[in-house]
Scaffold this motif. Structure first.
Motif, short mmCIF file in Angstrom:
data_model
loop_
_atom_site.label_atom_id
_atom_site.label_comp_id
_atom_site.label_asym_id
_atom_site.label_seq_id
_atom_site.Cartn_x
_atom_site.Cartn_y
_atom_site.Cartn_z
N THR A 43 1.84 6.02 -7.35
CA THR A 43 0.76 6.82 -7.93
C THR A 43 1.06 8.31 -7.82
O THR A 43 0.78 9.07 -8.75
CB THR A 43 -0.57 6.50 -7.22
OG1 THR A 43 -0.77 5.09 -7.16
CG2 THR A 43 -1.74 7.13 -7.97
N ILE A 100 0.97 4.12 -3.00
CA ILE A 100 0.80 5.56 -2.81
C ILE A 100 1.97 6.32 -3.42
O ILE A 100 1.79 7.33 -4.11
CB ILE A 100 0.65 5.89 -1.31
CG1 ILE A 100 -0.63 5.27 -0.75
CG2 ILE A 100 0.64 7.40 -1.09
CD1 ILE A 100 -0.78 5.44 0.76
N GLU A 122 -6.94 13.01 -3.25
CA GLU A 122 -7.36 12.01 -2.27
C GLU A 122 -8.18 10.90 -2.93
O GLU A 122 -8.07 9.73 -2.55
CB GLU A 122 -8.17 12.68 -1.17
CG GLU A 122 -8.59 11.74 -0.04
CD GLU A 122 -9.32 12.46 1.07
OE1 GLU A 122 -9.87 11.78 1.95
OE2 GLU A 122 -9.36 13.71 1.05
N LYS A 123 -8.98 11.25 -3.92
CA LYS A 123 -9.79 10.26 -4.63
C LYS A 123 -8.90 9.26 -5.38
O LYS A 123 -9.16 8.06 -5.39
CB LYS A 123 -10.73 10.96 -5.60
CG LYS A 123 -11.68 10.03 -6.36
CD LYS A 123 -12.67 10.86 -7.17
CE LYS A 123 -13.68 9.95 -7.88
NZ LYS A 123 -13.04 9.20 -8.99
N GLU A 124 -7.84 9.76 -5.99
CA GLU A 124 -6.93 8.88 -6.72
C GLU A 124 -6.18 7.96 -5.77
O GLU A 124 -5.91 6.80 -6.11
CB GLU A 124 -5.96 9.73 -7.54
CG GLU A 124 -6.62 10.43 -8.72
CD GLU A 124 -5.72 11.44 -9.37
OE1 GLU A 124 -5.92 11.77 -10.56
OE2 GLU A 124 -4.78 11.93 -8.69
N VAL A 125 -5.82 8.45 -4.59
CA VAL A 125 -5.16 7.60 -3.61
C VAL A 125 -6.06 6.45 -3.18
O VAL A 125 -5.65 5.28 -3.15
CB VAL A 125 -4.72 8.42 -2.37
CG1 VAL A 125 -4.20 7.50 -1.28
CG2 VAL A 125 -3.66 9.43 -2.76
N SER A 126 -7.32 6.78 -2.84
CA SER A 126 -8.25 5.75 -2.39
C SER A 126 -8.54 4.74 -3.49
O SER A 126 -8.61 3.53 -3.24
CB SER A 126 -9.55 6.40 -1.90
OG SER A 126 -10.19 7.11 -2.94
N GLU A 127 -8.70 5.21 -4.72
CA GLU A 127 -9.00 4.29 -5.82
C GLU A 127 -7.82 3.37 -6.12
O GLU A 127 -8.00 2.17 -6.39
CB GLU A 127 -9.38 5.09 -7.06
CG GLU A 127 -10.75 5.77 -6.95
CD GLU A 127 -11.07 6.60 -8.18
OE1 GLU A 127 -10.14 6.84 -8.99
OE2 GLU A 127 -12.23 7.03 -8.34
N SER A 128 -6.62 3.90 -6.09
CA SER A 128 -5.44 3.06 -6.35
C SER A 128 -5.25 2.03 -5.26
O SER A 128 -4.90 0.87 -5.54
CB SER A 128 -4.19 3.94 -6.48
OG SER A 128 -3.94 4.64 -5.28
N LEU A 129 -5.50 2.40 -4.01
CA LEU A 129 -5.39 1.44 -2.91
C LEU A 129 -6.46 0.37 -2.98
O LEU A 129 -6.20 -0.81 -2.71
CB LEU A 129 -5.46 2.17 -1.56
CG LEU A 129 -4.26 3.03 -1.19
CD1 LEU A 129 -4.51 3.76 0.13
CD2 LEU A 129 -3.00 2.18 -1.08
N CYS A 130 -7.67 0.76 -3.35
CA CYS A 130 -8.76 -0.23 -3.50
C CYS A 130 -8.43 -1.22 -4.60
O CYS A 130 -8.62 -2.44 -4.44
CB CYS A 130 -10.07 0.49 -3.79
SG CYS A 130 -10.79 1.36 -2.38
N ALA A 151 0.83 -1.21 0.00
CA ALA A 151 0.00 0.00 0.00
C ALA A 151 0.86 1.25 0.00
O ALA A 151 0.57 2.23 -0.72
CB ALA A 151 -0.92 -0.01 1.21
#
Length: 227
Positions: free
Chosen positions: A52, A49, A66-74, A45
């Protein structure tokens, strides 16, 4: 320089079409393996981060949202769960080589990335195609690798330039890099630790840097603003 004779060997062993085997062993729940995989997920993870963020800065010229971080982690977590649970593989990592490619080419296009993913899938399903790509001379691959990893280093240095440097950040960066990278190069260092520690950190500088940086960031207090 290019040797195509090695293409026939995978065909003899695997045939023209080869499907992956699902659930190759009976599921088992072992505490050591669970802890190991959990730590690997956390390290993956952190790498996701960083990769990305570097791609956004190197390819798009902006900071990550923040949206791109959450989507890449998901996405990384979901694919890692499928990889480990269904195929019996280790968790998937976001390969840092892509950071170097994006920084060099400035190509951040979903269709280009999807086409590359399709090539990898087809190469895995059809051994002759995968063997054909493996005929790439090592000298050519080595030259590309040097440039890509050099670009990754430059991207990391660029990201560090945006950090607000003070006594804490200097100590965290210096210690994590020295301990995380240098310790993994010492032969036999992890022989005195439990095997689970060696399995995670031996030969993996990313894990060492991540853990040391995270622990130091939590235990070292921030400098209080002067009144």
């Amino acid at each position: 320089m290019v040797d195509f004779s090695s293409i026939m060997q995978p065909v003899k062993e695997l045939g023209v079409l080869s499907f992956p085997r699902l659930f190759v062993t009976t599921p088992k729940f072992e505490l050591g393996a669970i802890v190991s995989v959990t730590l690997v997920f956390l390290v993956s993870a952190a790498e996701t981060i960083g990769d990305t963020s570097a791609i956004c800065q190197g390819g798009l010229g902006r900071n990550i949202t923040e949206k791109e971080v959450s989507e890449s982690l998901c996405c990384d977590g979901f694919m890692s769960a499928i990889s480990a649970g269904v195929f019996g593989c280790s968790p998937i990592t976001s390969f840092s080589q892509n950071v170097g490619l994006v920084a060099m080419t400035k190509v951040v296009n979903r269709f280009a990335i999807m086409f590359g993913a399709l090539i990898l899938i087809i190469s895995g399903l059809f051994p002759p195609i995968g063997a054909f790509f493996s005929t790439l001379p090592s000298c050519v691959l080595g030259g590309c690798t040097v440039i890509m990893f050099g670009t990754i280093i430059v991207s990391g240095i660029t990201m560090l330039n945006s950090v607000q440097w003070n006594e804490k950040t200097t100590l965290v960066v210096a210690t994590s890099l020295c301990v995380g990278i240098c310790v993994t190069q010492v032969d036999g260092f992890f022989a005195y630790f439990p095997s689970i520690v060696g399995d995670i950190f031996a030969g993996n500088p990313v894990a060492g840097v991540f853990v040391v940086a995270m622990v130091m960031s939590l235990i070292i207090p921030d400098k209080k603003a002067e009144a």
